[in-house]
Design an enzyme around this catalytic site. Structure first.
Site: not given
Ligand code: COS
Length: 383
Positions: A363
């Site tokens: 997660e």
């Molecule tokens: N809630 C709502 N919107 C969100 C968000 C959240 N928690 N996190 C990101 N977003 C939105 C951003 O605002 C952005 O929107 P816009 O396109 O309008 O700008 C979009 O989603 C993309 O966000 P971002 O550019 O930050 O995404 P990245 O590709 O850089 O990803 C994170 C960064 C941290 C979000 C991602 O890498 C992540 O969470 N990784 C972990 C995933 C995970 O948990 N994997 C394991 C799954 S096992 S069940």
């Protein structure tokens, strides 16, 4: 510590505790050894009316939130994190429907999940998309009245056991993260099959499996939310779910502490129980302090999330990092207190230490969680 639970919340704790003591603890070592899914325990959880704790009453649930499910998960994790993970992943699979599903989809699927008749799973991860969640390759293409899915999902908890899968796929690659959409796939859908079942270090009672979509056709109305809203639904789902992983760390740390203290009071060396030695006492004291601090943070974060669904990310990531790092440290220290016995399978702490590691990984790794907290700080403060 007294957390001033309401009568209803205390009832959740008591019922979950009873299931843990009567059904989970007696079989946990065997299920771990045989890598066997805990079907009978999942059924017992449903029979105790706990399967739908987090689902609204109008869909047959209890109407609770993240805090209520955390209370149950904490108790299950005191027994076995593998079994508790199977229950937590069921909620993870249901959250996309709760967060973004249409009224029709909610009515179709949530009552069956709430009653325990059906089980859910969440399908995001792929061979080349883990921390980089927006790097998914699975596609969904509209063909008449059906979406056609192609691709492979990897390491899906409850894979092969669940009936309902919340799956994210690319519907418009040119739009990047805004080109992903979520769907419900049912276990019997044509073109949907399971790949290999993984062999794991810990949480071996839980099922972790590949999902294969080979021209998998699903009706058009199975899309969760709008086209292109899949990535946001996934992020909100993870924000809502992560306190559930954090609390598995708390329950696990508490169980390891309990084992270590009992052992330290019984084990005599140099003519005294080893708890009389300050070296051991300080180790136990730190384990207790860290476990209680983690519990405080997770409870508060879960309550914050229930009250402020528009502001979940930072609190969710903070508690996930803290409590799961605590679980890793406390379980390693519990093995240390038990020494050679702790390393043997005759005692439960070696399994606890193996189970702890995944909490820092799944997660969203704890490195990703720190990114989320760091980015939130960057937004909150002005120079
Ligand atoms: N809630 C709502 N919107 C969100 C968000 C959240 N928690 N996190 C990101 N977003 C939105 C951003 O605002 C952005 O929107 P816009 O396109 O309008 O700008 C979009 O989603 C993309 O966000 P971002 O550019 O930050 O995404 P990245 O590709 O850089 O990803 C994170 C960064 C941290 C979000 C991602 O890498 C992540 O969470 N990784 C972990 C995933 C995970 O948990 N994997 C394991 C799954 S096992 S069940």
């Amino acid at each position: 510590m007294d957390y001033f639970l309401t009568e209803e919340q205390q009832m959740i704790v008591d019922v979950a505790r009873q299931i843990t003591e009567e059904k989970i603890i007696p079989v946990r070592a065997e299920l771990d050894e045989k890598e066997e899914f805990p079907s009978a325990i999942i059924k017992a959880i449903a029979q105790a009316d706990l399967a739908g704790i987090y689902i609204a009453e109008e869909y047959g649930g209890y109407g609770g939130g993240s805090f209520d499910i955390c209370l149950a998960l904490e108790q299950f994790a005191r027994g076995c994190v593998g079994i508790a993970t199977s229950f937590a992943a069921n909620a993870l699979g249901a959250y996309p429907l709760i967060i973004s599903g249409s009224e029709e989809l909610k009515r179709k699927y949530l009552p069956a999940i709430a009653s325990g008749e059906k089980m859910a799973a969440f399908a995001l991860t792929e061979p080349n998309a883990g921390s980089d969640a927006s790097g998914i390759q699975t596609t969904a293409v509209l063909d008449g009245d059906h979406w056609v899915l192609n691709g492979t999902k990897q390491w899906i908890t409850n894979g092969g056991e669940a009936n309902i899968y919340s799956v994210i796929a690319i519907t418009d690659r040119a739009k990047g993260p805004r080109g992903a959409s979520m769907f419900v796939v049912e276990d019997a859908d044509p073109g949907f099959s399971y790949g290999q079942k993984e062999k794991k270090l810990g949480i071996r009672a839980s099922s972790t499996r590949e999902l294969i979509f080979n021209d998998c056709r699903i009706p058009k109305d199975r899309m969760i939310g709008r086209p292109g809203s899949g990535f946001i639904t996934v992020m909100k789902t993870l924000d809502k779910s992560r306190p559930g992983i954090a609390i598995l760390g708390v329950g696990l740390a508490q169980a390891a502490l309990d084992e270590a203290v009992v052992y330290a009071k019984q084990r005599v060396q140099f003519g005294k129980p080893i708890i009389a030695f300050q070296a051991v006492q300080h180790l136990l004291a730190d384990m207790a302090i860290q476990t209680e601090a983690a519990r405080c943070l997770v409870y508060q974060a879960a309550k914050h999330i229930d009250a402020h669904p528009e502001d979940m990310s930072k609190a969710s990531s903070m508690c996930k990092v803290f409590a799961t790092d605590v679980a890793m440290k406390v379980t390693v220290d519990a093995v240390q207190v038990l020494g050679g016995y702790g390393y043997m399978r005759d005692y439960p702490v070696e399994k606890m230490m193996r189970d702890a590691k995944i909490l820092q990984i799944y997660e969203g790794t704890n490195q990703i969680q720190r990114n989320v907290v760091g980015q939130a700080l960057n937004k909150e403060y002005t120079a």
